[in-house]
Design a protein around this motif. Sequence first.
Motif, short mmCIF file in Angstrom:
data_model
loop_
_atom_site.label_atom_id
_atom_site.label_comp_id
_atom_site.label_asym_id
_atom_site.label_seq_id
_atom_site.Cartn_x
_atom_site.Cartn_y
_atom_site.Cartn_z
N THR A 1 -26.61 -53.03 -3.67
CA THR A 1 -26.91 -52.29 -2.44
C THR A 1 -27.53 -50.93 -2.73
OG1 THR A 1 -24.61 -51.48 -2.39
CG2 THR A 1 -25.11 -53.44 -1.10
N HIS A 2 -27.04 -50.23 -3.74
CA HIS A 2 -27.59 -48.91 -4.08
C HIS A 2 -29.00 -49.05 -4.63
CE1 HIS A 2 -27.08 -44.64 -4.55
NE2 HIS A 2 -27.46 -44.70 -5.82
N GLY A 3 -29.23 -50.08 -5.43
CA GLY A 3 -30.57 -50.30 -5.97
C GLY A 3 -31.57 -50.63 -4.88
N LEU A 4 -31.19 -51.48 -3.95
CA LEU A 4 -32.08 -51.81 -2.83
C LEU A 4 -32.38 -50.59 -1.97
CD1 LEU A 4 -30.59 -55.28 -1.74
CD2 LEU A 4 -32.73 -54.86 -2.96
N HIS A 5 -31.38 -49.73 -1.80
CA HIS A 5 -31.59 -48.50 -1.03
C HIS A 5 -32.62 -47.61 -1.71
CE1 HIS A 5 -30.73 -44.29 0.15
NE2 HIS A 5 -30.50 -44.84 1.35
N GLU A 6 -32.54 -47.49 -3.02
CA GLU A 6 -33.50 -46.64 -3.72
C GLU A 6 -34.91 -47.24 -3.68
OE1 GLU A 6 -34.19 -44.14 -7.83
OE2 GLU A 6 -32.42 -45.38 -7.61
N ILE A 7 -35.00 -48.57 -3.80
CA ILE A 7 -36.31 -49.22 -3.75
C ILE A 7 -36.97 -48.98 -2.39
CG2 ILE A 7 -37.48 -51.47 -3.71
CD1 ILE A 7 -35.46 -52.41 -5.82
N SER A 8 -36.18 -49.07 -1.33
CA SER A 8 -36.74 -48.94 0.03
C SER A 8 -36.99 -47.50 0.43
CB SER A 8 -35.81 -49.60 1.05
OG SER A 8 -34.52 -49.00 1.01
N HIS A 9 -36.15 -46.57 -0.02
CA HIS A 9 -36.29 -45.17 0.40
C HIS A 9 -36.93 -44.30 -0.68
CE1 HIS A 9 -33.27 -46.72 3.22
NE2 HIS A 9 -33.63 -45.75 4.03
N GLY A 10 -36.67 -44.62 -1.92
CA GLY A 10 -37.24 -43.84 -3.01
C GLY A 10 -36.57 -42.48 -3.13
N GLU A 11 -36.05 -42.18 -4.29
CA GLU A 11 -35.40 -40.89 -4.53
C GLU A 11 -36.00 -40.27 -5.78
OE1 GLU A 11 -31.20 -41.21 -4.64
OE2 GLU A 11 -31.04 -42.28 -2.74
N GLU A 12 -36.27 -39.00 -5.69
CA GLU A 12 -36.91 -38.31 -6.82
C GLU A 12 -35.91 -38.10 -7.94
OE1 GLU A 12 -39.27 -34.13 -7.76
OE2 GLU A 12 -38.83 -34.71 -5.70
N LEU A 13 -36.34 -38.48 -9.15
CA LEU A 13 -35.49 -38.29 -10.32
C LEU A 13 -35.75 -36.94 -10.92
CD1 LEU A 13 -35.87 -41.80 -12.03
CD2 LEU A 13 -34.19 -41.06 -10.36
N SER A 14 -34.71 -36.30 -11.45
CA SER A 14 -34.87 -34.98 -12.05
C SER A 14 -34.62 -35.05 -13.55
CB SER A 14 -33.93 -33.97 -11.36
OG SER A 14 -32.60 -34.45 -11.36
N ASN A 15 -33.68 -34.29 -14.05
CA ASN A 15 -33.43 -34.23 -15.49
C ASN A 15 -32.73 -35.50 -15.99
OD1 ASN A 15 -32.99 -33.47 -18.11
ND2 ASN A 15 -31.43 -31.93 -17.65
N LEU A 16 -33.45 -36.29 -16.78
CA LEU A 16 -32.90 -37.57 -17.26
C LEU A 16 -32.35 -37.50 -18.68
CD1 LEU A 16 -35.56 -40.11 -15.89
CD2 LEU A 16 -33.36 -39.46 -14.89
N THR A 17 -32.49 -36.34 -19.33
CA THR A 17 -32.00 -36.22 -20.71
C THR A 17 -30.51 -36.54 -20.83
OG1 THR A 17 -33.69 -34.55 -21.22
CG2 THR A 17 -31.79 -34.68 -22.69
N PRO A 18 -29.65 -35.99 -19.94
CA PRO A 18 -28.23 -36.35 -20.04
C PRO A 18 -27.99 -37.86 -19.89
CG PRO A 18 -28.50 -34.45 -18.61
CD PRO A 18 -29.87 -34.99 -18.88
N SER A 19 -28.81 -38.50 -19.06
CA SER A 19 -28.65 -39.95 -18.86
C SER A 19 -28.93 -40.72 -20.13
CB SER A 19 -29.59 -40.43 -17.75
OG SER A 19 -29.24 -39.86 -16.51
N TYR A 20 -30.00 -40.34 -20.83
CA TYR A 20 -30.32 -41.03 -22.09
C TYR A 20 -29.23 -40.82 -23.13
CZ TYR A 20 -35.10 -41.98 -20.49
OH TYR A 20 -36.20 -42.45 -19.81
N ILE A 21 -28.69 -39.60 -23.18
CA ILE A 21 -27.63 -39.31 -24.15
C ILE A 21 -26.38 -40.14 -23.85
CG2 ILE A 21 -26.04 -37.52 -24.99
CD1 ILE A 21 -28.29 -35.48 -24.52
N VAL A 22 -26.01 -40.16 -22.55
CA VAL A 22 -24.83 -40.93 -22.15
C VAL A 22 -25.02 -42.42 -22.43
CG1 VAL A 22 -23.47 -41.69 -20.16
CG2 VAL A 22 -24.02 -39.27 -20.45
N LEU A 23 -26.22 -42.94 -22.17
CA LEU A 23 -26.49 -44.34 -22.42
C LEU A 23 -26.33 -44.67 -23.91
CD1 LEU A 23 -29.58 -45.05 -20.12
CD2 LEU A 23 -27.25 -45.92 -19.83
#
Length: 308
Positions: free
Chosen positions: A99-121
């Motif tokens: 549901t959250h993925g479909l919401h983002e596909i339909s509405h689109g949300e701007e991504l900001s700083n992704l460095t922490p995400s890559y580190i956490v992954l």
Amino acid sequence: MGDKSGESLGTVLVAGAANLAIALAKLVAGLIGGSAAMLSEAAHSAADTVTELLLLVAVRRSGRPADRRHPFGHGKAGFFWAMMAAVATLVGGAGFSVTHGLHEISHGEELSNLTPSYIVLAVSFVIEGISFTKALTQLRGEAERHRVGPLRLVRITSDTALKAVLFEDAAALAGLLIAAAGLLGSQLTGSALWDGAASVAIGLLLLVVALTLIRSNLSLLIGQAAPQQTEVGIRAVLLAQPEVEDVVELLTMMIGPGEILVAAKIDFRDEASAAGVEIACEEVDRRLRECFPGVSQVFLDPTPTVRR
């Protein structure tokens, strides 16, 4: 049974501790970067944490000794709680991610700083890998004891806690790779579509895992037979007893993780005395438990073969 339960309990505790730490880290990274895939991964790990708690209950409940009201023990309680754990994955992880993925596909949300995400992954992949390795080590050890391949054992095992941890850790590792691909795709293209699609893909992955585990535990709950190879071995032990002429009917049922109930109608040789039949039954019981450590209950019914 005690050693096996302890080993499964250790596997569940390691997986649970890993998932709790990972869920918090993914949540923080997801909120900082605004990534649906990261938030889906946070929901995934949170659902896995709930799953591990329910698996902990499953291991503890299934290990309780038999009593007057439950003469065959509490093994099937483990199947029930393991199924509830799979439902938690289905509702909490798969539902939120899709549901959250479909919401983002339909509405689109701007991504900001992704460095922490890559580190956490990256860190999460290492931690999940450790948990998966522990579960895989237990699986290989059990496969050696049962003299079957690890892949075959994971399909037929009644150790629901081990099976759930293996499936969920494998899904977690795959989900991390999908999330990383989604983040990279969105970063390179500037479109949130990739991140949203990764979230949906993670949800579908969890859906498949949850439904597989629910189906497996439901089969055990309603009285699944022992693996065919085990039944063949049990029949061979019965027929090897000198007093046994034929096995008229053989029924088996998994009554707990690794526990097997055996019920058989046996045609004993006509020349066998009543005392000889009793001794033969005791010997068969002993040999079955010796050859198949999972056999915990044996019921033999002297029944002549109906000849037409």
